[in-house]
Design an enzyme around this catalytic site. Structure first.
Site, mmCIF file in Angstrom:
data_model
loop_
_atom_site.group_PDB
_atom_site.id
_atom_site.type_symbol
_atom_site.label_atom_id
_atom_site.label_comp_id
_atom_site.label_asym_id
_atom_site.label_seq_id
_atom_site.Cartn_x
_atom_site.Cartn_y
_atom_site.Cartn_z
ATOM 1 N N GLU A 1 1.258 -0.974 0.224
ATOM 2 C CA GLU A 1 -0.136 0.059 -0.240
ATOM 3 C C GLU A 1 0.935 0.939 0.379
ATOM 4 O O GLU A 1 0.763 2.242 -0.716
ATOM 5 C CB GLU A 1 -0.893 0.828 0.988
ATOM 6 C CG GLU A 1 -1.598 1.548 1.145
ATOM 7 C CD GLU A 1 -2.846 1.323 2.293
ATOM 8 O OE1 GLU A 1 -3.909 1.806 2.351
ATOM 9 O OE2 GLU A 1 -2.669 0.144 3.284
ATOM 10 N N ALA B 1 -7.785 3.303 9.490
ATOM 11 C CA ALA B 1 -7.504 2.191 9.729
ATOM 12 C C ALA B 1 -5.582 2.355 9.651
ATOM 13 O O ALA B 1 -4.937 1.368 10.789
ATOM 14 C CB ALA B 1 -8.125 0.774 9.285
ATOM 15 N N THR C 1 -1.494 4.096 8.435
ATOM 16 C CA THR C 1 -1.203 5.007 7.658
ATOM 17 C C THR C 1 0.269 4.766 7.486
ATOM 18 O O THR C 1 0.759 3.724 7.916
ATOM 19 C CB THR C 1 -0.785 6.172 8.388
ATOM 20 O OG1 THR C 1 -0.398 7.262 8.334
ATOM 21 C CG2 THR C 1 -0.068 5.955 9.756
#
Length: 491
Positions: A168, A198, A200
């Site tokens: 991600e 949810a 970072t």
């Protein structure tokens, strides 16, 4: 008596006509062969299944480009109604049904003749990571339901899966730098700061980082002939929604019937359920044993006290490396500029601090004013904002400020290197584009070959060469030119 004109001979005329025709044909073929074609496009679709909602992105790129190297651009975004797919664990079929409206949207925006060849991906992030930790069987059922729904679409469904935190972060970095044309041109890259509900992520290139000290935070890319050593880390449970749970858990450890929270505006009040608060794996192990069923949550509205509450969810002391961010995670020294997107942008937009690079002191002052504003006044000032978001801006802003300064070590000197962004050149910042570029091999490892000349330059050169050849052709007929003499030739 007549003067003979060699230009009137049939052979000379024929040669001249053929020469002119050949040159015109040469130039015409060059222009037609190399003229820009009417563009045709290929498409890709990515569903971002986040913790709080799902969004669908449609991308297109020129179909005629060799090796799919045409520039990819976002053409449409559709936000799925309802919450994230992880919230449908008790009724997975609803997760699949929730996607249908946006998929019908996709059928309209992608030409029908391209449907079958258009790849469709679903990537799930931290919300599904948490569900998988809490109940892996429920996670599997949700994926089965969404997969069955997407397989019924006319597109080429390529599967649904959970992205790792590292993926991600890395794909978000690729997206930001691809859209800004930094990769293809070999420019200095921009770091990526992503804040979801949810988790970072922080990702950036560091000249001092080669992966030896913390291999799990290292990703190596070779893109357009350039090597990149990327530092990236994803903090699960440190998205703004889960961070709020942890802050509330810190304030309710003794199981009180009510709390006065400095991170919510004065005048805010709500009754909350202990079981709902502590159901997340991020806080489930901390639930007080003797707590009542509910507690009253009221606001006090004080930025400085709120910051102390927020700091309580971080561990700034543990570090076995040469340097850390928080919770014992290695982080090299910050380097370069940064694009901060997702929740970073929306919170800072509410504070009117997204137009330019923002001084740290300006953010601090804006947050102090926001938190000190009575909740009734805040509602009157922002009637267009949903109460769910308005309730939490004091906390969210304070959390972002603390995460960036205390967590990631941005200072008053480096904070202005952050630019809060939503889109870059019309495409949303986020991991989805980088994910699709990777899966479709749209970014070559080596720089693609380019023509020696652009189309206009090529045609110009051909035209000049043709004219030079024509002049030389005329000069080659010089022996046939009429000669000047004092005495006319007698026939």
């Amino acid at each position: 008596m007549k003067e003979r004109n060699p230009w009137h001979t049939p052979l000379t005329i024929i040669i001249a006509v053929i020469g002119v025709i050949a040159i015109v044909a040469l130039v015409t073929i060059a222009v037609l062969q190399n003229k820009p074609l009417i563009p045709k496009y290929k498409y890709g679709i990515v569903l971002d299944a986040g913790s709080s909602h799902t969004a669908m992105y449609i991308y297109e790129w020129p179909a005629e480009k060799d090796n799919n190297t045409g520039r990819v651009e976002q053409t449409h975004c559709c936000k799925v109604s309802g919450s994230g797919i992880s919230d449908y664990a008790s009724d997975p079929k609803l997760a699949g049904e929730s996607l249908k409206a946006c998929m019908r949207d996709a059928e309209r925006f992608v030409p029908s003749e391209r449907h079958e060849e258009t790849p469709l991906y679903l990537g799930a992030t931290a919300g599904m990571r948490l569900l998988n930790i809490k109940d892996s069987a429920a996670s599997d059922r949700v994926f089965q339901a969404v997969s069955e729904s997407l397989q019924k679409s006319p597109f080429s469904f390529q599967g649904a899966r959970i992205l790792s935190g590292q993926e991600e972060g890395a794909f978000g970095w690729v997206t930001v730098n691809y859209l800004d044309d930094r990769l293809e041109q070999g420019l200095e890259t921009t770091g990526a700061l992503d804040l979801g509900g949810a988790s970072t992520q922080i990702s950036f290139i560091s000249d001092s980082f080669d992966g030896s000290e913390s291999p799990s935070n290292y990703v190596a890319f070779r893109l357009y002939g350039n090597d990149y050593n990327l530092y990236t880390h994803s903090f699960l449970c440190y998205g703004k929604d889960q961070a709020l749970r942890m802050a509330l858990a810190h304030q309710t450890q003794s199981g009180p019937g009510s709390i006065v929270d400095p991170c919510f505006n004065n005048g805010y009040s709500a009754v909350k359920n202990y079981s709902v608060l502590y159901e997340s794996p991020c806080v489930s192990g901390r639930k007080p044993s003797s707590a009542p069923q509910t507690f009253t949550h009221t606001g006090k509205g004080n930025f400085y006290e709120c910051q102390e509450v927020v700091k309580s969810i971080f561990n700034f002391t543990e570090c076995k490396y040469s340097q850390c961010s928080f919770n014992g995670i290695f982080q090299p020294t910050l380097q370069g500029t940064y694009g901060a997107f997702s929740a970073y942008y929306f919170v800072m937009k509410f504070l009117n601090l997204t137009d330019t690079s923002v001084p740290l002191q300006s953010v601090k002052e804006a947050l102090a004013r926001l938190c000190a504003t009575p909740f009734d006044t805040l509602k009157k000032q922002h009637p267009e904002v949903k109460l769910k978001f308005l309730n939490e801006y004091c906390f969210s802003g304070t959390y972002i400020f603390t995460l960036l300064t205390e967590g990631y070590n941005f200072t008053s000197r480096t904070f202005s290197d952050i630019k809060f962004i939503k889109k870059i050149k019309g495409s949303d910042a986020g991991w989805t584009l980088g994910y699709m570029l990777n899966l479709t091999n749209m970014i070559p490892a080596e720089a693609p070959d380019t023509p020696l000349l652009p189309h206009a330059g090529y045609v110009s050169v051909i035209t000049v060469i043709a004219l030079v050849l024509f002049v030389l052709f005329i000069l080659s007929l010089r022996p046939l030119w009429p000669r000047c003499s004092q005495k006319p030739q007698i026939v």
